[in-house]
Motif scaffolding. Structure first.
Motif, PDB file in Angstrom:
ATOM      1  N   PHE A  45     -10.602  53.435  87.618  1.00 38.50           N
ATOM      2  CA  PHE A  45     -11.526  52.475  86.985  1.00 38.50           C
ATOM      3  C   PHE A  45     -12.901  52.482  87.648  1.00 38.50           C
ATOM      4  O   PHE A  45     -13.911  52.224  87.005  1.00 38.50           O
ATOM      5  CB  PHE A  45     -10.909  51.074  87.013  1.00 38.50           C
ATOM      6  CG  PHE A  45      -9.639  50.990  86.223  1.00 38.50           C
ATOM      7  CD1 PHE A  45      -9.669  51.058  84.832  1.00 38.50           C
ATOM      8  CD2 PHE A  45      -8.411  50.872  86.848  1.00 38.50           C
ATOM      9  CE1 PHE A  45      -8.497  50.999  84.083  1.00 38.50           C
ATOM     10  CE2 PHE A  45      -7.231  50.813  86.102  1.00 38.50           C
ATOM     11  CZ  PHE A  45      -7.281  50.883  84.727  1.00 38.50           C
ATOM     12  N   ASP A  46     -12.943  52.801  88.943  1.00 37.07           N
ATOM     13  CA  ASP A  46     -14.209  52.844  89.694  1.00 37.07           C
ATOM     14  C   ASP A  46     -15.284  53.672  89.011  1.00 37.07           C
ATOM     15  O   ASP A  46     -16.457  53.342  89.036  1.00 37.07           O
ATOM     16  CB  ASP A  46     -13.972  53.534  91.057  1.00 37.07           C
ATOM     17  CG  ASP A  46     -13.354  52.582  92.023  1.00 37.07           C
ATOM     18  OD1 ASP A  46     -13.197  51.411  91.617  1.00 37.07           O
ATOM     19  OD2 ASP A  46     -13.016  53.017  93.140  1.00 37.07           O
ATOM     20  N   GLY A  47     -14.846  54.807  88.419  1.00 36.99           N
ATOM     21  CA  GLY A  47     -15.815  55.740  87.863  1.00 36.99           C
ATOM     22  C   GLY A  47     -16.321  55.349  86.480  1.00 36.99           C
ATOM     23  O   GLY A  47     -17.154  56.055  85.904  1.00 36.99           O
ATOM     24  N   MET A  48     -15.869  54.233  85.931  1.00 32.93           N
ATOM     25  CA  MET A  48     -16.210  53.893  84.547  1.00 32.93           C
ATOM     26  C   MET A  48     -17.485  53.064  84.522  1.00 32.93           C
ATOM     27  O   MET A  48     -17.463  51.834  84.416  1.00 32.93           O
ATOM     28  CB  MET A  48     -15.030  53.174  83.888  1.00 32.93           C
ATOM     29  CG  MET A  48     -13.786  54.048  83.943  1.00 32.93           C
ATOM     30  SD  MET A  48     -12.373  53.335  83.116  1.00 32.93           S
ATOM     31  CE  MET A  48     -11.198  54.689  83.250  1.00 32.93           C
ATOM     32  N   SER A  49     -18.621  53.769  84.583  1.00 38.31           N
ATOM     33  CA  SER A  49     -19.883  53.120  84.922  1.00 38.31           C
ATOM     34  C   SER A  49     -20.416  52.162  83.858  1.00 38.31           C
ATOM     35  O   SER A  49     -21.259  51.321  84.163  1.00 38.31           O
ATOM     36  CB  SER A  49     -20.927  54.198  85.240  1.00 38.31           C
ATOM     37  OG  SER A  49     -20.941  55.131  84.179  1.00 38.31           O
ATOM     38  N   ASP A  50     -19.959  52.271  82.607  1.00 39.35           N
ATOM     39  CA  ASP A  50     -20.483  51.319  81.621  1.00 39.35           C
ATOM     40  C   ASP A  50     -19.618  50.050  81.508  1.00 39.35           C
ATOM     41  O   ASP A  50     -19.821  49.230  80.614  1.00 39.35           O
ATOM     42  CB  ASP A  50     -20.689  51.984  80.247  1.00 39.35           C
ATOM     43  CG  ASP A  50     -19.411  52.634  79.714  1.00 39.35           C
ATOM     44  OD1 ASP A  50     -18.365  52.533  80.394  1.00 39.35           O
ATOM     45  OD2 ASP A  50     -19.467  53.245  78.627  1.00 39.35           O
ATOM     46  N   LEU A  51     -18.665  49.883  82.409  1.00 38.69           N
ATOM     47  CA  LEU A  51     -17.914  48.630  82.462  1.00 38.69           C
ATOM     48  C   LEU A  51     -18.451  47.810  83.648  1.00 38.69           C
ATOM     49  O   LEU A  51     -18.793  48.380  84.682  1.00 38.69           O
ATOM     50  CB  LEU A  51     -16.422  48.886  82.681  1.00 38.69           C
ATOM     51  CG  LEU A  51     -15.704  49.802  81.679  1.00 38.69           C
ATOM     52  CD1 LEU A  51     -14.216  49.909  82.030  1.00 38.69           C
ATOM     53  CD2 LEU A  51     -15.857  49.304  80.249  1.00 38.69           C
ATOM     54  N   SER A  52     -18.515  46.485  83.455  1.00 38.49           N
ATOM     55  CA  SER A  52     -19.067  45.661  84.540  1.00 38.49           C
ATOM     56  C   SER A  52     -18.150  45.732  85.757  1.00 38.49           C
ATOM     57  O   SER A  52     -16.962  46.030  85.644  1.00 38.49           O
ATOM     58  CB  SER A  52     -19.187  44.207  84.073  1.00 38.49           C
ATOM     59  OG  SER A  52     -17.898  43.648  83.963  1.00 38.49           O
TER      60      SER A  52
END
Ligand code: SAH
Length: 362
Positions: A45-52
């Motif tokens: 999840f860390d790499g999912m940059s368009d999620l807050s």
């Protein structure tokens, strides 16, 4: 896959949307998350940059990406690969990848063992332990996808023809096939994702309401007497009721749906020209193709392979009667990966295996 957290692979798109809406987020988060995972291969999840940052935190706390573990892999001389996949508490199922003419067809299991006990199928003799979860079904596709990625290829077709009866695990199989066909996940066309069933009639009507997945029916006989002997489920849902359900599935608005009749040829049992004649008559108002599968023997069976001559005569008869009729060649026989040879490892809860072994030894 024991975990107290949710497994992302258990969610199809609508279940994931419901999860986000239910936890106070917007529906389109489902699309973002699926793209990260299935399209870009990001599994943290860390790499999912368009999620807050908050949402990433919530997801990391509540969800994991867990695929089932591969216990063993077998490679056939003909290119077929079989994986033995661990599901829960020591049970294993088998998944088979069949590369052929530029296609990569994956044969996926839906249950640990099977309750139906078709007389010519070895899976039934193993008894039954339980249903696979959506994640365990989709996980089999992930395993093959990862292996093919290394060769720059992808899974082009999925057939739910491994261990188990898919329509007796309806909810999980439906979600899994939704993911296989969803452009945000595996994106395989509905003509190339097939649920194979021994004929669970009410489930076919339910499917017709919610999906366009391709259907294969394990028919194997043109009369109720013979079919009940081969497929005991026929006593509950006889041929007439089954064909009504099939006509319903391919009728009306759904004219793009594909239907195939599977027919395993058993020497001297159902492989003679009179059977072909009866079959052609039976199917005359059902819009379907026919798939002939020469029987694959397994230890302890009394059935035999059909003679090549009879197989050809049967196929020619059906083609002349106007049916597109394919002859399935046996693949992966050297690694016990052919139809009806998948046994996995089943902690049998039905005691059928015990009874069967006692009978074979007697
Ligand atoms: N329960 C599902 C999936 C089963 S396996 C179903 O009944 O459709 C997929 C196909 O392989 C079925 O048509 C099944 O009847 C057939 N089959 C099972 N054992 C076989 C064997 N030993 N040789 C050839 N075909 C077999």
């Amino acid at each position: 896959m024991p975990t107290d957290r949710l497994n992302f692979l258990d969610f199809d798109r609508s279940a994931l949307e419901a999860y986000f809406i239910g936890s106070g987020h917007q529906r389109f988060r489902a699309e973002q998350l699926m793209k990260w995972f299935y399209h870009r291969g990001i599994r943290a999840f860390d790499g999912m940059s368009d999620l807050s940052v908050n949402l990433r935190g919530q997801l990391a706390e509540q969800m994991v990406f867990a695929t089932p573990e591969v216990v063993e892999r077998f490679d056939s001389t003909d290119g077929t690969i079989k994986w033995v996949v661990r599901v829960d508490n020591g049970n294993c199922v088998e998944t088979v990848l069949i590369p052929e003419n530029g296609r990569n067809t994956l044969c996926v299991s839906s249950q640990v063992g099977c309750t139906l006990d078709c007389s010519f199928c070895s899976t039934g003799k193993q008894g039954f332990n339980g249903n696979l979860s959506t994640a365990e079904i989709v996980g089999q596709v992930m395993i093959a996808k990862d292996a093919l990625n290394e060769r720059g290829q992808s899974v082009t077709n999925v057939v739910m023809m491994g261990m188990g009866e898919p329509l007796l695990n309806y909810e999980n199989v439906l979600k899994a096939t939704n993911l296989m066909m969803d452009d945000l996940a595996f994106g395989i066309s509905k003509r190339r994702v097939t649920i194979s069933t021994a004929g669970v009639v009410p489930a076919i009507y339910k499917l017709a309401e919610v999906t366009d997945v391709s259907l294969a029916i394990s028919l194997h006989a043109p009369t109720n007497d013979l079919r009940s002997e081969l497929v005991p489920l026929n006593r509950k849902y006889p041929i007439e009721a089954l064909l009504d359900a099939c006509r319903h599935y391919v009728s009306g608005l759904s004219d793009k749906r594909s239907l195939t009749m599977e027919y395993t040829l058993l020497a001297g049992v159902n492989d003679q020209i009179e059977h072909a004649r009866a079959l052609a008559t039976l199917l005359r108002d059902v819009r379907c193709k026919v798939n002939l599968i020469p029987f694959n023997p397994w230890p302890g069976t009394t059935y035999r392979k059909p003679a090549l001559k009879d197989t050809r005569l049967f196929q020619t008869y059906m083609m002349n009667a106007g049916y597109a009729t394919m002859l399935r060649t046996t693949r992966g026989a050297d690694i016990d990966a052919a139809c009806g040879q998948l046994v996995g490892r089943v902690n049998d809860r039905t005691r059928r295996r015990e009874r069967y072994l006692a009978r074979v030894k007697a």
